[in-house]
Write a protein that holds these residues in place. Structure first.
Motif, PDB file in Angstrom:
ATOM      1  N   THR A 155      69.867  20.881  56.456  1.00 50.92           N
ATOM      2  CA  THR A 155      68.811  20.156  55.755  1.00 50.92           C
ATOM      3  C   THR A 155      68.148  19.205  56.743  1.00 50.92           C
ATOM      4  OG1 THR A 155      70.011  20.258  53.651  1.00 50.92           O
ATOM      5  CG2 THR A 155      68.271  18.618  53.837  1.00 50.92           C
ATOM      6  N   TYR A 156      66.812  19.204  56.757  1.00 45.45           N
ATOM      7  CA  TYR A 156      66.076  18.364  57.700  1.00 45.45           C
ATOM      8  C   TYR A 156      64.930  17.677  56.972  1.00 45.45           C
ATOM      9  CZ  TYR A 156      63.021  17.040  61.573  1.00 45.45           C
ATOM     10  OH  TYR A 156      62.219  16.348  62.439  1.00 45.45           O
ATOM     11  N   SER A 157      64.828  16.373  57.147  1.00 42.56           N
ATOM     12  CA  SER A 157      63.766  15.585  56.520  1.00 42.56           C
ATOM     13  C   SER A 157      62.957  14.881  57.608  1.00 42.56           C
ATOM     14  CB  SER A 157      64.357  14.551  55.556  1.00 42.56           C
ATOM     15  OG  SER A 157      65.064  15.185  54.504  1.00 42.56           O
ATOM     16  N   PRO A 158      61.831  15.462  58.027  1.00 43.00           N
ATOM     17  CA  PRO A 158      61.014  14.810  59.057  1.00 43.00           C
ATOM     18  C   PRO A 158      60.391  13.506  58.568  1.00 43.00           C
ATOM     19  CG  PRO A 158      59.877  16.715  58.160  1.00 43.00           C
ATOM     20  CD  PRO A 158      61.257  16.740  57.596  1.00 43.00           C
ATOM     21  N   THR A 159      60.124  13.425  57.252  1.00 44.94           N
ATOM     22  CA  THR A 159      59.613  12.201  56.640  1.00 44.94           C
ATOM     23  C   THR A 159      60.336  11.992  55.315  1.00 44.94           C
ATOM     24  OG1 THR A 159      57.844  13.300  55.395  1.00 44.94           O
ATOM     25  CG2 THR A 159      57.341  12.635  57.667  1.00 44.94           C
ATOM     26  N   GLU A 160      60.098  10.850  54.691  1.00 45.35           N
ATOM     27  CA  GLU A 160      60.733  10.571  53.404  1.00 45.35           C
ATOM     28  C   GLU A 160      60.184  11.456  52.295  1.00 45.35           C
ATOM     29  OE1 GLU A 160      60.381   6.481  52.465  1.00 45.35           O
ATOM     30  OE2 GLU A 160      61.712   5.799  54.081  1.00 45.35           O
ATOM     31  N   LYS A 161      58.989  11.981  52.481  1.00 48.08           N
ATOM     32  CA  LYS A 161      58.364  12.773  51.425  1.00 48.08           C
ATOM     33  C   LYS A 161      58.583  14.273  51.569  1.00 48.08           C
ATOM     34  CE  LYS A 161      54.659   9.645  49.999  1.00 48.08           C
ATOM     35  NZ  LYS A 161      55.140   9.618  48.607  1.00 48.08           N
ATOM     36  N   PHE A 162      59.095  14.725  52.700  1.00 45.80           N
ATOM     37  CA  PHE A 162      59.207  16.169  52.922  1.00 45.80           C
ATOM     38  C   PHE A 162      60.599  16.529  53.426  1.00 45.80           C
ATOM     39  CE2 PHE A 162      58.442  20.114  55.387  1.00 45.80           C
ATOM     40  CZ  PHE A 162      57.987  20.897  54.340  1.00 45.80           C
ATOM     41  N   THR A 163      61.170  17.596  52.849  1.00 47.28           N
ATOM     42  CA  THR A 163      62.505  18.060  53.232  1.00 47.28           C
ATOM     43  C   THR A 163      62.495  19.577  53.371  1.00 47.28           C
ATOM     44  OG1 THR A 163      63.581  16.244  52.044  1.00 47.28           O
ATOM     45  CG2 THR A 163      64.945  18.133  52.598  1.00 47.28           C
ATOM     46  N   VAL A 164      63.127  20.072  54.426  1.00 47.14           N
ATOM     47  CA  VAL A 164      63.279  21.508  54.651  1.00 47.14           C
ATOM     48  C   VAL A 164      64.771  21.834  54.632  1.00 47.14           C
ATOM     49  CG1 VAL A 164      62.898  23.428  56.244  1.00 47.14           C
ATOM     50  CG2 VAL A 164      61.186  21.628  56.029  1.00 47.14           C
ATOM     51  N   GLU A 165      65.127  22.900  53.955  1.00 42.84           N
ATOM     52  CA  GLU A 165      66.531  23.313  53.927  1.00 42.84           C
ATOM     53  C   GLU A 165      66.637  24.825  54.022  1.00 42.84           C
ATOM     54  OE1 GLU A 165      68.502  22.664  50.106  1.00 42.84           O
ATOM     55  OE2 GLU A 165      66.554  22.110  49.271  1.00 42.84           O
ATOM     56  N   ALA A 166      67.723  25.282  54.608  1.00 43.82           N
ATOM     57  CA  ALA A 166      67.977  26.715  54.764  1.00 43.82           C
ATOM     58  C   ALA A 166      69.479  26.950  54.740  1.00 43.82           C
ATOM     59  CB  ALA A 166      67.374  27.242  56.062  1.00 43.82           C
ATOM     60  N   SER A 167      69.865  28.105  54.220  1.00 44.59           N
ATOM     61  CA  SER A 167      71.287  28.449  54.181  1.00 44.59           C
ATOM     62  C   SER A 167      71.451  29.959  54.209  1.00 44.59           C
ATOM     63  CB  SER A 167      71.960  27.872  52.929  1.00 44.59           C
ATOM     64  OG  SER A 167      71.426  28.466  51.757  1.00 44.59           O
ATOM     65  N   ALA A 168      72.561  30.382  54.771  1.00 40.44           N
ATOM     66  CA  ALA A 168      72.958  31.793  54.775  1.00 40.44           C
ATOM     67  C   ALA A 168      74.445  31.825  54.449  1.00 40.44           C
ATOM     68  CB  ALA A 168      72.684  32.436  56.128  1.00 40.44           C
ATOM     69  N   THR A 169      74.787  32.380  53.309  1.00 37.60           N
ATOM     70  CA  THR A 169      76.170  32.373  52.842  1.00 37.60           C
ATOM     71  C   THR A 169      76.698  33.798  52.681  1.00 37.60           C
ATOM     72  OG1 THR A 169      75.450  32.274  50.522  1.00 37.60           O
ATOM     73  CG2 THR A 169      75.848  30.183  51.646  1.00 37.60           C
ATOM     74  N   ASN A 170      78.013  33.895  52.629  1.00 43.02           N
ATOM     75  CA  ASN A 170      78.705  35.186  52.469  1.00 43.02           C
ATOM     76  C   ASN A 170      78.354  36.164  53.589  1.00 43.02           C
ATOM     77  OD1 ASN A 170      79.957  34.312  50.121  1.00 43.02           O
ATOM     78  ND2 ASN A 170      78.403  35.194  48.789  1.00 43.02           N
ATOM     79  N   LEU A 171      78.360  35.682  54.812  1.00 39.18           N
ATOM     80  CA  LEU A 171      78.144  36.551  55.967  1.00 39.18           C
ATOM     81  C   LEU A 171      79.503  37.032  56.465  1.00 39.18           C
ATOM     82  CD1 LEU A 171      75.517  34.398  57.914  1.00 39.18           C
ATOM     83  CD2 LEU A 171      75.083  36.229  56.266  1.00 39.18           C
ATOM     84  N   GLY A 172      79.778  38.312  56.345  1.00 38.23           N
ATOM     85  CA  GLY A 172      81.070  38.822  56.791  1.00 38.23           C
ATOM     86  C   GLY A 172      81.429  40.117  56.092  1.00 38.23           C
TER      87      GLY A 172
END
Length: 219
Positions: free
Chosen positions: A24-41
């Motif tokens: 999770t990355y928030s460059p500013t207080e108003k904007f957030t970017v998130e990414a996930s990859a689960t169950n790899l295997g």
């Protein structure tokens, strides 16, 4: 065509691995970017396995002569039984205990959130989910708003499998340390189930721990 049946097995011999990644990355207080990859295997099956395999077969059937069917019933019955036996022999599966592996149902999620205020926000997301060899991609957006400390409502639009429009809605209620959630991916399935292609619902209960610090401002 191959079919494998899972039987009770011991903990030894059937091993695999799974990895979950996310950020999770928030460059500013108003904007957030998130990414996930689960169950790899994957899981490797080598103990207590039992499989059945059918090889590809071709069958040529020319039918029965009408006069043979009407005048010689005994020979007709014999021919039918012989044909049925040959079909049974062709489609008798071969048993084996070969080792094999299965991939886990991976799930990829990407989202961007804009915080309009401390009480309202909008999220645009993309989700790619694999389920038993099939991939389902979804694109959508959700708007959520808090009403005090007790209630949160959310709703939006989702393009499931990039072709079917869904209307997800949900609510979260905070009662002291207990958090109650109710959510459906398609509100149409609740209102008019006979017109809905997809029906889903989720009810959740959570417990919150920690100290809620409140600052009292005095003159």
């Amino acid at each position: 065509m191959e079919y494998s049946q899972f039987l009770p097995f011991s903990a030894d011999g059937n091993r695999g691995f799974g990895v979950d990644l996310g950020f999770t990355y928030s460059p500013t207080e108003k904007f957030t970017v998130e990414a996930s990859a689960t169950n790899l295997g994957s899981i490797n099956w080598s103990q207590d396995t039992e499989g059945y395999k059918l090889n590809e077969q071709e069958i040529a059937y020319s039918g029965f002569e009408l006069d043979q069917f009407l005048l010689a019933s005994d020979s007709t019955e014999s021919a039918i039984e012989q044909f049925a036996d040959s079909i049974t022999d062709l489609f008798t599966p071969e048993e084996n205990s070969d080792n094999f592996s299965t991939k886990m149902n991976r799930n990829i999620f990407l989202a961007g959130t804009i915080n309009f205020s401390k009480k309202s926000k909008a999220t645009v997301f993309f989700n790619s989910r694999n389920s038993f060899g099939e991939t389902f991609n979804s694109l959508g957006g959700v708007y959520s708003k808090n009403f005090g400390r007790t209630l949160q409502l959310r709703g939006g639009l989702q393009l499931f499998n990039m072709k079917d429009m869904l209307i997800p809605v949900g609510l979260i209620v905070n009662v002291g340390p207990v958090q109650l959630g109710l959510h459906t991916d398609n509100v149409i399935s609740v209102i008019q189930r006979e017109k809905a292609k997809y029906v889903s619902g989720m009810f959740s209960i959570g417990l919150r721990f920690g100290k809620d610090e409140r600052v009292k401002i005095t003159d």
